[in-house]
Each structure stands twice: as C-alpha cells, then as structure tokens.
Design a protein around this motif. Structure first.
Motif, PDB file in Angstrom:
ATOM      1  N   GLU A 234     -21.599 -31.049  11.178  1.00 40.54           N
ATOM      2  CA  GLU A 234     -22.238 -30.049  12.038  1.00 40.54           C
ATOM      3  C   GLU A 234     -21.400 -28.769  12.094  1.00 40.54           C
ATOM      4  O   GLU A 234     -21.932 -27.665  12.050  1.00 40.54           O
ATOM      5  N   SER A 235     -20.081 -28.912  12.166  1.00 41.99           N
ATOM      6  CA  SER A 235     -19.198 -27.748  12.177  1.00 41.99           C
ATOM      7  C   SER A 235     -19.267 -26.998  10.856  1.00 41.99           C
ATOM      8  O   SER A 235     -19.348 -25.766  10.823  1.00 41.99           O
ATOM      9  N   PHE A 236     -19.241 -27.738   9.751  1.00 41.83           N
ATOM     10  CA  PHE A 236     -19.330 -27.149   8.416  1.00 41.83           C
ATOM     11  C   PHE A 236     -20.643 -26.382   8.263  1.00 41.83           C
ATOM     12  O   PHE A 236     -20.658 -25.224   7.837  1.00 41.83           O
ATOM     13  N   VAL A 237     -21.741 -26.997   8.660  1.00 44.09           N
ATOM     14  CA  VAL A 237     -23.050 -26.343   8.561  1.00 44.09           C
ATOM     15  C   VAL A 237     -23.107 -25.121   9.469  1.00 44.09           C
ATOM     16  O   VAL A 237     -23.615 -24.067   9.073  1.00 44.09           O
ATOM     17  N   GLY A 238     -22.580 -25.231  10.679  1.00 40.90           N
ATOM     18  CA  GLY A 238     -22.592 -24.100  11.612  1.00 40.90           C
ATOM     19  C   GLY A 238     -21.822 -22.906  11.082  1.00 40.90           C
ATOM     20  O   GLY A 238     -22.272 -21.757  11.182  1.00 40.90           O
ATOM     21  N   THR A 239     -20.652 -23.168  10.500  1.00 41.09           N
ATOM     22  CA  THR A 239     -19.852 -22.088   9.924  1.00 41.09           C
ATOM     23  C   THR A 239     -20.583 -21.460   8.744  1.00 41.09           C
ATOM     24  O   THR A 239     -20.654 -20.230   8.621  1.00 41.09           O
ATOM     25  N   TYR A 240     -21.141 -22.287   7.884  1.00 43.25           N
ATOM     26  CA  TYR A 240     -21.903 -21.789   6.726  1.00 43.25           C
ATOM     27  C   TYR A 240     -23.111 -20.965   7.188  1.00 43.25           C
ATOM     28  O   TYR A 240     -23.371 -19.891   6.667  1.00 43.25           O
ATOM     29  N   ARG A 241     -23.797 -21.457   8.199  1.00 40.67           N
ATOM     30  CA  ARG A 241     -24.974 -20.733   8.704  1.00 40.67           C
ATOM     31  C   ARG A 241     -24.568 -19.359   9.227  1.00 40.67           C
ATOM     32  O   ARG A 241     -25.176 -18.350   8.898  1.00 40.67           O
TER      33      ARG A 241
ATOM     34  N   MET B 289     -22.893 -35.443   5.234  1.00 39.43           N
ATOM     35  CA  MET B 289     -23.967 -34.661   4.627  1.00 39.43           C
ATOM     36  C   MET B 289     -24.842 -34.115   5.739  1.00 39.43           C
ATOM     37  O   MET B 289     -25.040 -34.759   6.755  1.00 39.43           O
ATOM     38  N   ASP B 290     -25.379 -32.941   5.492  1.00 42.24           N
ATOM     39  CA  ASP B 290     -26.340 -32.365   6.431  1.00 42.24           C
ATOM     40  C   ASP B 290     -27.163 -31.312   5.696  1.00 42.24           C
ATOM     41  O   ASP B 290     -26.802 -30.890   4.597  1.00 42.24           O
ATOM     42  N   ILE B 291     -28.233 -30.921   6.333  1.00 43.80           N
ATOM     43  CA  ILE B 291     -29.177 -29.961   5.767  1.00 43.80           C
ATOM     44  C   ILE B 291     -29.215 -28.722   6.662  1.00 43.80           C
ATOM     45  O   ILE B 291     -29.177 -28.840   7.882  1.00 43.80           O
ATOM     46  N   ALA B 292     -29.286 -27.542   6.045  1.00 43.56           N
ATOM     47  CA  ALA B 292     -29.513 -26.286   6.762  1.00 43.56           C
ATOM     48  C   ALA B 292     -30.731 -25.622   6.123  1.00 43.56           C
ATOM     49  O   ALA B 292     -30.889 -25.647   4.910  1.00 43.56           O
ATOM     50  N   LYS B 293     -31.580 -25.044   6.958  1.00 46.36           N
ATOM     51  CA  LYS B 293     -32.788 -24.389   6.455  1.00 46.36           C
ATOM     52  C   LYS B 293     -32.816 -22.935   6.894  1.00 46.36           C
ATOM     53  O   LYS B 293     -32.364 -22.598   7.979  1.00 46.36           O
ATOM     54  N   VAL B 294     -33.362 -22.084   6.021  1.00 48.60           N
ATOM     55  CA  VAL B 294     -33.517 -20.663   6.305  1.00 48.60           C
ATOM     56  C   VAL B 294     -34.682 -20.172   5.460  1.00 48.60           C
ATOM     57  O   VAL B 294     -35.185 -20.890   4.611  1.00 48.60           O
ATOM     58  N   ARG B 295     -35.097 -18.937   5.686  1.00 46.91           N
ATOM     59  CA  ARG B 295     -36.179 -18.352   4.890  1.00 46.91           C
ATOM     60  C   ARG B 295     -35.680 -17.142   4.121  1.00 46.91           C
ATOM     61  O   ARG B 295     -34.842 -16.388   4.603  1.00 46.91           O
ATOM     62  N   PHE B 296     -36.204 -16.975   2.900  1.00 51.25           N
ATOM     63  CA  PHE B 296     -35.955 -15.758   2.121  1.00 51.25           C
ATOM     64  C   PHE B 296     -36.648 -14.600   2.811  1.00 51.25           C
ATOM     65  O   PHE B 296     -37.504 -14.789   3.681  1.00 51.25           O
TER      66      PHE B 296
ATOM     67  N   ASN C 155     -26.957 -16.504   7.951  1.00 53.81           N
ATOM     68  CA  ASN C 155     -27.326 -15.478   8.924  1.00 53.81           C
ATOM     69  C   ASN C 155     -26.768 -14.095   8.577  1.00 53.81           C
ATOM     70  O   ASN C 155     -27.168 -13.105   9.171  1.00 53.81           O
ATOM     71  N   ALA C 156     -25.844 -14.043   7.621  1.00 55.05           N
ATOM     72  CA  ALA C 156     -25.180 -12.779   7.301  1.00 55.05           C
ATOM     73  C   ALA C 156     -25.719 -12.112   6.037  1.00 55.05           C
ATOM     74  O   ALA C 156     -25.421 -10.956   5.787  1.00 55.05           O
ATOM     75  N   GLU C 157     -26.481 -12.838   5.257  1.00 55.88           N
ATOM     76  CA  GLU C 157     -26.953 -12.322   3.968  1.00 55.88           C
ATOM     77  C   GLU C 157     -28.474 -12.270   3.935  1.00 55.88           C
ATOM     78  O   GLU C 157     -29.144 -13.042   4.618  1.00 55.88           O
TER      79      GLU C 157
ATOM     80  N   ALA D 176     -28.720 -16.770  -3.787  1.00 53.39           N
ATOM     81  CA  ALA D 176     -28.259 -17.577  -2.651  1.00 53.39           C
ATOM     82  C   ALA D 176     -27.254 -18.630  -3.103  1.00 53.39           C
ATOM     83  O   ALA D 176     -26.239 -18.863  -2.439  1.00 53.39           O
ATOM     84  N   GLN D 177     -27.501 -19.281  -4.250  1.00 55.00           N
ATOM     85  CA  GLN D 177     -26.587 -20.303  -4.753  1.00 55.00           C
ATOM     86  C   GLN D 177     -25.259 -19.674  -5.166  1.00 55.00           C
ATOM     87  O   GLN D 177     -24.199 -20.215  -4.868  1.00 55.00           O
TER      88      GLN D 177
END
Length: 153
Positions: free
Chosen positions: A97-104, A1-8, A109-111, A119-120
C-alpha cells in the motif's frame, strides 16, 4: 502485489501491477496494461521468479486477478503460499500500500500520459530511481538496492 488504476488524457483506463519485496521495500516491478487477465499476472510472476528466484509467499488483496485459478495453480506448482488481506483491511499489506501510494503521488498523479509506452517508460525510470537513489530510513538512509542485494545473497 497490488494494483493501481488511472485514466489517460483520452479517458482510457491504465492499470499498474506493482510488486515489491516486503523485507527490503525494494520495488521488483511495475507492469502497465489497459487490462490484466489472469495469464498476465502469471507471466509477470514467472518473469520475477526467473530474475529473483521463487518466493516463499506472496501477499496481495483478494482482488479477482490475485485469487484467479491460474494464479492458484501457479503458486501450487511453485510451492508458493498465497497470503491475502482480509477484505477492507489494506493495512494488512502495508508495504504494498505504501509503495502504491508513493507511486501514485509521484507518477500517476504527477504525469499526463499520452500512451501506454510513455507511461511504462516513465514508470520504469521512476522505479530505478526509487530503488537505487532514494535513501530509506529503514536501511540507515541507504537506497533500497543495498538492502535487497544483501537480502538476495
């Protein structure tokens, strides 16, 4: 499990809880919220157990959401061992970390998201593609789902 954060675009915070299976690299879930309470983590874990069965252990960093008393009690009730990275050593949870990095890279970072629902939806579509279409060298260039189905059987 891991968390990724971003802003709208509006500046509001978006937090993604990502869970994947270490053995197969299969993405189990991506859950988005504006904030995560301990009970939210427990609810996601309960949903995953209902869908996939109880794991022997979970691995995460030692962030507040993952070391919370409610998560500790959840693990004890289910006889799940909680494994934590040592602080400052994210490579100890390299699969997450790899999963989160790919998702990020490919989603966050792409949307440009205008809403949590958008987003969901995009994240759920990406997770489906990640698991069912993307070949992985670890599995002889077959999609992750083929290895996960074998592993789960």
């Amino acid at each position: 499990m891991d968390i990724a954060k971003v802003r709208f675009m509006t500046g509001r915070k978006l937090i993604a809880l990502l869970v994947n299976d270490e053995a197969t690299s299969f993405g189990l879930s991506i859950t988005l919220r504006r904030s995560f309470k301990d009970s939210d983590i427990e609810a996601v874990l309960n949903e995953l157990v209902a869908r996939h069965g109880t794991p022997k252990y979970t691995r995460s960093d030692n962030g507040g959401q993952f070391i919370a008393t409610i998560v500790q009690h959840w693990a004890k009730r289910r006889r799940v061992t909680l494994e934590y990275n040592q602080p400052g050593k994210p490579w100890q949870n390299g699969f997450a970390e790899s999963f989160v990095g790919t998702y990020r890279r490919e989603v966050l970072n792409a949307e440009i998201f205008m809403s949590l629902a958008e987003a969901q939806t995009i994240s759920t579509m990406w997770l489906h593609m990640y698991n069912t279409e993307r070949p992985q060298s670890k599995h002889n260039y077959r999609p992750r789902i083929t290895a996960f189905n074998k592993h789960a059987a």
